[in-house]
Design an enzyme around this catalytic site. Structure first.
Site, PDB file in Angstrom:
ATOM      1  N   CYS A 170      -6.584 -43.679   4.150  1.00 13.47           N
ATOM      2  CA  CYS A 170      -6.433 -42.290   3.811  1.00 13.47           C
ATOM      3  C   CYS A 170      -7.013 -40.821   4.435  1.00 13.47           C
ATOM      4  O   CYS A 170      -7.704 -39.521   3.673  1.00 13.47           O
ATOM      5  CB  CYS A 170      -8.608 -42.246   3.428  1.00 13.47           C
ATOM      6  SG  CYS A 170      -8.781 -43.904   2.797  1.00 13.47           S
ATOM      7  N   HIS A 311     -15.203 -36.018   2.801  1.00 13.86           N
ATOM      8  CA  HIS A 311     -14.560 -36.690   2.403  1.00 13.86           C
ATOM      9  C   HIS A 311     -15.466 -36.923   1.906  1.00 13.86           C
ATOM     10  O   HIS A 311     -15.007 -38.065   1.019  1.00 13.86           O
ATOM     11  CB  HIS A 311     -14.765 -38.058   4.130  1.00 13.86           C
ATOM     12  CG  HIS A 311     -13.717 -38.903   3.471  1.00 13.86           C
ATOM     13  ND1 HIS A 311     -12.580 -38.804   2.858  1.00 13.86           N
ATOM     14  CD2 HIS A 311     -14.158 -40.335   4.394  1.00 13.86           C
ATOM     15  CE1 HIS A 311     -12.138 -40.561   3.369  1.00 13.86           C
ATOM     16  NE2 HIS A 311     -12.338 -41.121   3.517  1.00 13.86           N
ATOM     17  N   GLU A 322     -21.387 -39.333   7.652  1.00 11.72           N
ATOM     18  CA  GLU A 322     -20.560 -37.758   7.714  1.00 11.72           C
ATOM     19  C   GLU A 322     -21.521 -36.914   7.199  1.00 11.72           C
ATOM     20  O   GLU A 322     -21.545 -35.464   8.388  1.00 11.72           O
ATOM     21  CB  GLU A 322     -19.400 -37.957   6.489  1.00 11.72           C
ATOM     22  CG  GLU A 322     -18.564 -36.421   6.459  1.00 11.72           C
ATOM     23  CD  GLU A 322     -17.869 -36.299   5.116  1.00 11.72           C
ATOM     24  OE1 GLU A 322     -17.858 -37.024   4.633  1.00 11.72           O
ATOM     25  OE2 GLU A 322     -16.876 -35.975   5.569  1.00 11.72           O
ATOM     26  N   LYS A 343     -14.075 -35.575  -4.436  1.00 12.92           N
ATOM     27  CA  LYS A 343     -13.502 -37.166  -4.983  1.00 12.92           C
ATOM     28  C   LYS A 343     -14.641 -37.642  -6.298  1.00 12.92           C
ATOM     29  O   LYS A 343     -14.487 -38.789  -6.809  1.00 12.92           O
ATOM     30  CB  LYS A 343     -13.858 -37.571  -4.052  1.00 12.92           C
ATOM     31  CG  LYS A 343     -12.777 -37.706  -3.290  1.00 12.92           C
ATOM     32  CD  LYS A 343     -12.910 -38.597  -1.866  1.00 12.92           C
ATOM     33  CE  LYS A 343     -11.976 -39.333  -0.574  1.00 12.92           C
ATOM     34  NZ  LYS A 343     -11.900 -37.864   0.230  1.00 12.92           N
ATOM     35  N   HIS A 348     -10.864 -41.032  -5.534  1.00  9.75           N
ATOM     36  CA  HIS A 348     -10.716 -41.278  -3.980  1.00  9.75           C
ATOM     37  C   HIS A 348      -9.137 -41.667  -4.271  1.00  9.75           C
ATOM     38  O   HIS A 348      -8.946 -42.187  -4.354  1.00  9.75           O
ATOM     39  CB  HIS A 348     -11.189 -42.381  -3.424  1.00  9.75           C
ATOM     40  CG  HIS A 348     -10.785 -42.147  -1.950  1.00  9.75           C
ATOM     41  ND1 HIS A 348      -9.506 -41.428  -1.488  1.00  9.75           N
ATOM     42  CD2 HIS A 348     -10.974 -42.313  -0.188  1.00  9.75           C
ATOM     43  CE1 HIS A 348     -10.087 -41.855   0.082  1.00  9.75           C
ATOM     44  NE2 HIS A 348     -10.691 -42.931   0.524  1.00  9.75           N
ATOM     45  N   PHE A 407      -9.258 -46.157   6.435  1.00  8.54           N
ATOM     46  CA  PHE A 407      -9.302 -46.984   7.717  1.00  8.54           C
ATOM     47  C   PHE A 407      -9.043 -47.254   8.363  1.00  8.54           C
ATOM     48  O   PHE A 407      -7.714 -46.655   9.093  1.00  8.54           O
ATOM     49  CB  PHE A 407      -9.282 -47.836   6.131  1.00  8.54           C
ATOM     50  CG  PHE A 407      -9.514 -48.730   5.319  1.00  8.54           C
ATOM     51  CD1 PHE A 407     -11.229 -48.433   5.509  1.00  8.54           C
ATOM     52  CD2 PHE A 407     -10.026 -49.252   4.929  1.00  8.54           C
ATOM     53  CE1 PHE A 407     -11.495 -48.922   4.260  1.00  8.54           C
ATOM     54  CE2 PHE A 407      -9.829 -50.508   3.253  1.00  8.54           C
ATOM     55  CZ  PHE A 407     -10.968 -49.488   3.218  1.00  8.54           C
TER      56      PHE A 407
END
Lengths: 420, 78
Positions: A170, A311, A322, A343, A348, A407
């Site tokens: 991502c 994010h 975050e 998002k 996403h 990830f």
């Protein structure tokens, strides 16, 4: 170090085609999340996604023939088609045309994808498992390979400079733009077409993220409510398809040809969590160090940033982590910034997310508006930061920071600055 | 024109996205119809599927024109 500016932008998402149309839709608080209808979701806990709406040219819908011929589409999985569309939009927008060897050698491509051709791979595996290996298409491999987006863009436009691709889950889109900017800073190219693309909403893709317990499953009947970063009722992210691509250009090169300049890429930071394959480190240290590195490179302090495109995936763990990292970095300036997650509107986009969000960050700078975080009705965390719930806000944005975390514990932050 | 010829030409038109007028028996897939090496592999697979036959790799290497394809398939069916 040479300076790098953005001179073209292109986008495909569940809100449609074109960055201007996407931006207007985002400011209209529209959601592109819908029920998945093109395959059977009965066995899947998550039944929704941000799929690209197909339709006629001119309606801001995606019409594949506009970008890639039917013949060529047999050679590529959908993520490549979306990537080619966004890339061509960006190149056309920039007005950059290669008409000499010298220009060709100085123009490169760096477009990545988090997942790549998963639908093709799934179909190909079935063919082989049925004992029909000889029936596998000769295009199976080139249709699935992630760097083939960059390959196709270079072939179509005659760009013979650096040809590269990023695969960092991502964080892909942000890494692609950051790395491409450095290629220009290091004088290895004058123009780089950079970004990310994704089309992983297929049975295997959705099942895979469901198995990792990453997706929202509690809003299957109200899809547009499912992506709700920082809200108490958030329960996972929503997959989105699409692509974001920008044309990066060395400042003097852009000025010499009279190109319009959207913003300057001034900061890029990277870090690794060294913690877990899917979960972010709970202390948010990776996110903190990556944002810090981007600010350092930009020669900025938190006081210089007006907007953070988070994010913010709408997962129970990640959003709070975050937020904690941003609070730690911005300290008492937290009160002065806006932070939102786009998002919430388009889901996403995995490998495309960082690139699409870079474009939204640049739009915020250009238009003096910060986009909203949809569905943020009841924040789970009482904080000083304005998370822009549900409606956009007008404000001056001189500089914006965009975060992407992937990830494997891979983090990237980009800083964009108004160009004057 | 034979049934085999019609079916071969239809496959070529579909797979290579070329105009019908160009698909004459003497047409070479690569030189005349803009195919690349992967296209020719796919064409041979499409012929196998359509005619229910197997075209071994060494035979496939010799199928470079519409006529080559028709001749090979008619030989197999004969």
């Amino acid at each position: 170090m040479r300076r790098v500016v953005i001179t073209g932008m292109g986008m495909v998402s569940s809100l449609g085609v074109g960055f201007k149309h996407n931006w207007e839709s985002i400011l209209g608080s529209q959601s592109g999340i819908r029920k998945i209808k093109n395959f059977d979701v009965n066995d899947l806990p998550a039944k929704i996604g941000g799929q690209v709406p197909e339709g006629a040219t001119g309606d801001n819908l995606f019409y594949a023939d506009d970008w890639v011929s039917a013949k060529d589409r047999r050679r590529m999985d959908t993520f490549i088609v979306y990537g080619l569309s966004a890339a061509q939009q960006a190149i056309n927008d920039s007005g950059w045309l290669v008409d000499s060897d010298e220009k060709a050698w100085r123009s490169g491509v760096l477009i990545g994808s988090g997942i790549g051709g998963l639908p093709s791979i799934a179909d190909g595996a079935v063919t082989v498992n049925q004992g029909r290996a000889r029936k596998l298409s000769p295009f199976f491999i080139p249709a699935s390979l992630i760097n083939l987006v960059s390959g196709h863009v270079s072939i179509r436009n005659g760009f013979k400079g650096p040809n590269h691709a990023v695969v960092t889950a991502c964080s892909t889109g942000a890494h692609a733009i950051g790395d491409a900017a450095r290629i220009i800073m290091w004088d290895d190219a004058d123009v780089m077409v950079a970004g990310g693309t994704e089309a992983a909403i297929c049975p295997v893709g959705v099942a895979g993220f469901c198995a990792a317990r990453a997706l929202s499953t509690g809003f299957n009947d109200t899809p547009e409510k499912a992506s709700r970063p920082w809200d108490k009722r958030r329960d996972g992210f929503v997959m989105g398809d699409g692509a974001g691509v920008v044309v990066l250009e060395e400042l003097e090169h852009a000025k010499a040809r009279g190109a319009k300049i959207y913003a300057e890429v001034v900061g890029y930071g990277m870090s690794g969590d060294a913690h877990h394959i899917t979960a972010p480190a709970e202390n948010g240290d990776g996110a903190y160090r990556c944002m810090s590195a981007a600010l350092k490179r930009a020669k900025m302090t938190p006081a210089d940033i007006n907007y953070v495109n988070a994010h913010g995936t709408s997962t129970p763990l990640g959003d709070e982590i975050e937020l904690g990292a941003v609070k730690r970095l911005f300290g008492h300036y937290s009160k002065a910034i806006y932070m939102s997650s786009t998002k919430s509107a388009i889901g996403h986009l995995l490998g495309a997310a960082g690139a699409v969000e870079a474009i939204f960050s640049v739009c915020a700078i250009n238009h003096g508006v910060v986009p909203p975080t949809l569905n943020l009705d009841d924040p789970s965390n009482d904080c000083d930061i304005d998370l822009v719930p549900n409606i956009p806000k007008e404000t001056t944005v001189k500089a914006a920071l965009s975060n992407s975390f992937g990830f494997g514990g891979t983090n990237a932050s980009l800083v964009f600055k108004a160009f004057s | 024109m034979s049934d085999v010829a019609d079916r071969v030409k239809k496959i070529v038109i579909e797979h290579l996205g070329v105009d019908e007028e160009k698909v004459v028996e003497s047409a070479n897939f690569i030189e005349d119809l803009g195919a690349d090496s992967l296209d020719t592999v796919e064409l041979v697979m499409a012929f196998e599927e359509e005619f229910g036959c197997e075209i071994p790799d060494d035979a496939a290497e010799n199928i470079s024109t519409i006529k080559n394809a028709i001749d090979f398939i008619e030989t197999q069916q004969g």
